[in-house]
Scaffold this motif. Structure first.
Motif, PDB file in Angstrom:
ATOM      1  N   VAL A 219      -3.827  15.657 -11.716  1.00  0.00           N
ATOM      2  CA  VAL A 219      -2.436  16.043 -11.981  1.00  0.00           C
ATOM      3  C   VAL A 219      -1.441  15.068 -11.333  1.00  0.00           C
ATOM      4  CG1 VAL A 219      -0.727  17.890 -11.859  1.00  0.00           C
ATOM      5  CG2 VAL A 219      -3.155  18.472 -12.088  1.00  0.00           C
ATOM      6  N   HIS A 220      -1.434  15.046 -10.017  1.00  0.00           N
ATOM      7  CA  HIS A 220      -0.367  14.305  -9.315  1.00  0.00           C
ATOM      8  C   HIS A 220      -0.375  12.808  -9.649  1.00  0.00           C
ATOM      9  CE1 HIS A 220       2.616  13.318  -6.426  1.00  0.00           C
ATOM     10  NE2 HIS A 220       1.785  12.712  -5.594  1.00  0.00           N
ATOM     11  N   HIS A 221      -1.505  12.156  -9.491  1.00  0.00           N
ATOM     12  CA  HIS A 221      -1.525  10.714  -9.737  1.00  0.00           C
ATOM     13  C   HIS A 221      -1.439  10.382 -11.227  1.00  0.00           C
ATOM     14  CE1 HIS A 221      -3.280   9.784  -5.503  1.00  0.00           C
ATOM     15  NE2 HIS A 221      -2.007  10.086  -5.490  1.00  0.00           N
ATOM     16  N   THR A 222      -2.029  11.243 -12.045  1.00  0.00           N
ATOM     17  CA  THR A 222      -1.907  11.065 -13.492  1.00  0.00           C
ATOM     18  C   THR A 222      -0.432  11.126 -13.899  1.00  0.00           C
ATOM     19  OG1 THR A 222      -4.127  11.833 -13.984  1.00  0.00           O
ATOM     20  CG2 THR A 222      -2.485  12.187 -15.691  1.00  0.00           C
ATOM     21  N   ASN A 223       0.301  12.072 -13.318  1.00  0.00           N
ATOM     22  CA  ASN A 223       1.719  12.195 -13.652  1.00  0.00           C
ATOM     23  C   ASN A 223       2.550  11.068 -13.036  1.00  0.00           C
ATOM     24  OD1 ASN A 223       1.038  14.441 -15.067  1.00  0.00           O
ATOM     25  ND2 ASN A 223       1.861  15.917 -13.594  1.00  0.00           N
ATOM     26  N   GLU A 224       2.162  10.644 -11.840  1.00  0.00           N
ATOM     27  CA  GLU A 224       2.865   9.503 -11.218  1.00  0.00           C
ATOM     28  C   GLU A 224       2.766   8.268 -12.121  1.00  0.00           C
ATOM     29  OE1 GLU A 224       2.033   8.199  -7.235  1.00  0.00           O
ATOM     30  OE2 GLU A 224       1.928  10.226  -6.455  1.00  0.00           O
ATOM     31  N   ILE A 225       1.554   8.025 -12.641  1.00  0.00           N
ATOM     32  CA  ILE A 225       1.349   6.846 -13.501  1.00  0.00           C
ATOM     33  C   ILE A 225       2.197   6.977 -14.771  1.00  0.00           C
ATOM     34  CG2 ILE A 225      -0.310   5.595 -14.949  1.00  0.00           C
ATOM     35  CD1 ILE A 225      -2.482   6.358 -12.888  1.00  0.00           C
TER      36      ILE A 225
ATOM     37  N   LEU B  58       0.840  -1.208   0.000  1.00  0.00           N
ATOM     38  CA  LEU B  58       0.000   0.000   0.000  1.00  0.00           C
ATOM     39  C   LEU B  58       0.870   1.252   0.000  1.00  0.00           C
ATOM     40  CD1 LEU B  58      -2.797   1.457   0.560  1.00  0.00           C
ATOM     41  CD2 LEU B  58      -2.314   1.110   2.990  1.00  0.00           C
ATOM     42  N   TYR B  59       0.609   2.131  -0.953  1.00  0.00           N
ATOM     43  CA  TYR B  59       1.322   3.409  -0.984  1.00  0.00           C
ATOM     44  C   TYR B  59       0.315   4.539  -0.820  1.00  0.00           C
ATOM     45  CZ  TYR B  59       4.535   7.114  -2.170  1.00  0.00           C
ATOM     46  OH  TYR B  59       5.314   8.240  -2.101  1.00  0.00           O
ATOM     47  N   THR B  60       0.565   5.429   0.121  1.00  0.00           N
ATOM     48  CA  THR B  60      -0.332   6.579   0.290  1.00  0.00           C
ATOM     49  C   THR B  60       0.495   7.864   0.224  1.00  0.00           C
ATOM     50  OG1 THR B  60      -0.114   6.580   2.718  1.00  0.00           O
ATOM     51  CG2 THR B  60      -1.904   5.263   1.785  1.00  0.00           C
ATOM     52  N   CYS B  61      -0.023   8.855  -0.496  1.00  0.00           N
ATOM     53  CA  CYS B  61       0.700  10.131  -0.606  1.00  0.00           C
ATOM     54  C   CYS B  61       0.635  10.864   0.724  1.00  0.00           C
ATOM     55  CB  CYS B  61       0.102  10.996  -1.714  1.00  0.00           C
ATOM     56  SG  CYS B  61       0.377  10.310  -3.341  1.00  0.00           S
ATOM     57  N   GLY B  62       1.783  11.285   1.199  1.00  0.00           N
ATOM     58  CA  GLY B  62       1.854  11.930   2.511  1.00  0.00           C
ATOM     59  C   GLY B  62       1.743  13.442   2.425  1.00  0.00           C
TER      60      GLY B  62
ATOM     61  N   GLU C  56       8.855  12.070  -6.596  1.00  0.00           N
ATOM     62  CA  GLU C  56       9.231  11.377  -5.352  1.00  0.00           C
ATOM     63  C   GLU C  56       8.376  10.133  -5.103  1.00  0.00           C
ATOM     64  OE1 GLU C  56       8.225  14.968  -2.993  1.00  0.00           O
ATOM     65  OE2 GLU C  56       7.102  13.589  -1.715  1.00  0.00           O
ATOM     66  N   CYS C  57       7.077  10.229  -5.385  1.00  0.00           N
ATOM     67  CA  CYS C  57       6.201   9.088  -5.074  1.00  0.00           C
ATOM     68  C   CYS C  57       6.564   7.886  -5.941  1.00  0.00           C
ATOM     69  CB  CYS C  57       4.737   9.473  -5.259  1.00  0.00           C
ATOM     70  SG  CYS C  57       4.189  10.644  -4.004  1.00  0.00           S
ATOM     71  N   SER C  58       6.878   8.135  -7.211  1.00  0.00           N
ATOM     72  CA  SER C  58       7.270   7.029  -8.087  1.00  0.00           C
ATOM     73  C   SER C  58       8.601   6.430  -7.628  1.00  0.00           C
ATOM     74  CB  SER C  58       7.413   7.522  -9.530  1.00  0.00           C
ATOM     75  OG  SER C  58       6.154   7.940 -10.022  1.00  0.00           O
TER      76      SER C  58
HETATM   77 ZN   LIG Z   1       2.079  11.065  -4.409  1.00  0.00          ZN
END
Ligand SMILES: [Zn+2]
Length: 469
Positions: free
Chosen positions: A246-252, A26-30, A221-223
């Motif tokens: 934005v954020h999760h779309t870019n992470e993917i 499980l990964y959660t954005c902090g 950082e999340c990736s």
């Molecule tokens: Zn994140």
């Protein structure tokens, strides 16, 4: 038993199938640690805590990784505006490092008060610059990047499924990047992987890189950190719903471009907390914190209970009146449980069949995409059930509370001791002042506040004194 989750990627409820049997990665954005978390942020962390504990309740082993953003996050998620850390430093006349440390501690302090369990791994962006640089190198080698005016960008037109998570019109997707048009971008939705040409000439947080001295873009950082701690494939990735476009779309985009395969199996997003018709936002500066709620006379777990009364995918409307209703209802629930606890006869024998039956009912609800309102109905059925003895009821309350985490079996310590006397004295002084200036509304308001805290005011010859109700 099956666990169903609503997958934002594809927008439907699906049966959860883990990558490794009985295991959840499980990964959660902090948090971005430049200010206190607001109660809307905290709602998301409560949802993620309940998710984790629900899996653990069903005997899954959960490896939970959360990042701390202490660099690179600009005011707009789409690379525009000022650097949030620098903004915090300027506001408080401290260094960025002091700001990061202070607000990270404050964040975990809030989590402790809300019975939010710490992640298995907490990782700070500033401690993973090397991993981020490595990831950019991979993307560069595969042809997904370009350099413009000193900064390294991700070229979204090279990644075919860019819009798959958000599934928005181009107009909606571009809304965020229109705030401040970056002329260096080929497509307004391209995003920064590495800044060398910062708008802020005195940028303090800087590192050497193959592209020059600078700092990473926020999404990276999340990736990079999830790859390091959870490997190339993740079961579940969570965050607030505002992270989708934005954020999760870019992470993917950057993760899958680098890996060449699917990265996350289930995306889960917590909805907004709405106050006065708008979502609560930290960047506007006007937001409610947990400390403010405590100052109003509520307990942190009143807020946790308030959040658990609705589904995480629904918007939740916050008001102090609604919070008060939740606080009263939690108090009633706890006093019912206390009455059951007092009637326990040690000689009572546990009927494991009956206990199992209720445990299954509870499990059915939490594994139905976290149906917490129904899980509370199971709890109240337990308390009411005349077929169960007190010992069986308490065993079940203890079991369910591992997920609720509301200290249901603890007597309210605050009612007996642990009252914040300083706060009470300060409020009484404020009330006296309000009364002497004939501000009756304010005086009444303070009396109500004290009332919430179970404080009764007593008029004596020496002035106003107080006692616990
Ligand atoms: Zn994140």
């Amino acid at each position: 038993m099956s666990f169903y989750v609503y997958n934002s990627y594809g927008k439907k409820k699906e049966e959860f199938v883990p990558l490794k049997k009985n295991h959840v990665g499980l990964y959660t954005c902090g948090p971005t640690v430049y200010n206190y978390a607001h109660i809307g942020n905290l709602r998301t962390y409560i949802f993620e805590d309940v998710l984790k504990k629900s899996f653990e309740h069903l005997d899954y082993d959960v490896k939970h990784v959360m990042n701390i953003t202490d660099v690179g996050h600009l005011q707009s998620d789409a690379d525009a505006g000022e650097d949030k850390m620098e903004l915090g430093a300027k506001r408080e006349n401290k260094t960025v490092w002091e700001i990061a440390k202070y607000y990270e501690d404050a964040f975990f302090n809030d989590c402790d008060k809300l019975n939010i369990k710490r992640p298995s791994i907490v990782c700070r962006a500033t401690e993973h610059i090397k991993e981020m640089i490595e990831l950019i190198k991979v993307l560069e080698k595969k042809g997904y990047t370009y350099i413009s005016n000193g900064n390294v960008y991700f070229e979204i037109d090279k990644f075919k499924d860019y819009n798959k998570l958000a599934n928005l019109s181009m107009e909606e997707l571009e809304a965020g990047s229109r705030v401040e048009l970056d002329e260096n971008k080929k497509n307004p939705l391209d995003f920064v992987l590495w800044f060398t040409n910062s708008k802020f000439k005195n940028q303090i947080m800087q590192w050497d890189s193959p592209w020059g001295r600078g700092f990473p873009g926020w999404h990276l950082e999340c990736s990079a950190m999830s790859l390091k701690y959870l490997g190339e494939r993740i079961d579940i990735h969570c965050g607030g719903i505002d992270h989708i476009p934005v954020h999760h779309t870019n992470e993917i985009a950057q993760s899958e471009a680098a890996l060449g395969h699917k990265w996350v199996n289930y995306w889960m997003h917590g909805e907004f907390l709405v106050v006065d018709g708008g979502k609560m936002s930290k960047s506007s500066g006007d937001f409610l914190t947990l400390s403010r709620i405590i100052e109003e006379g509520f307990k942190p777990l009143d807020y946790r209970y308030f959040c658990l009364q609705s589904r995480y995918r629904k918007q939740l409307i916050f008001s102090f009146d609604a919070l008060n209703d939740a606080a009263v209802s939690l108090k009633k629930l706890k006093s019912k449980i206390a009455a059951v606890a007092e009637s326990v006869n040690e000689k009572d024998i546990l009927d494991m069949g009956k206990i199992r039956n209720y445990k299954e009912k509870f499990a059915d609800q939490i594994s139905d995409d976290l149906n917490m309102p129904n899980a509370f109905t199971v709890l109240s059925d337990v308390i009411k059930d005349s077929e169960l003895n007190a010992k069986e009821k308490i065993a079940l309350v203890f079991d369910f509370d591992k997920v609720f985490s509301l200290n249901l079996l603890e007597k309210d310590a605050e009612n007996l001791s642990g009252v914040d006397e300083e706060l009470v004295e300060r409020l009484i002084a404020e009330r006296n002042e309000a009364r002497s200036s004939k501000n009756w509304a304010k005086a009444d308001e303070i009396r109500d506040k004290l009332n919430h805290m179970n404080i009764e005011l007593v008029d004596t010859k020496e002035g106003v004194s107080w006692k616990l109700k």
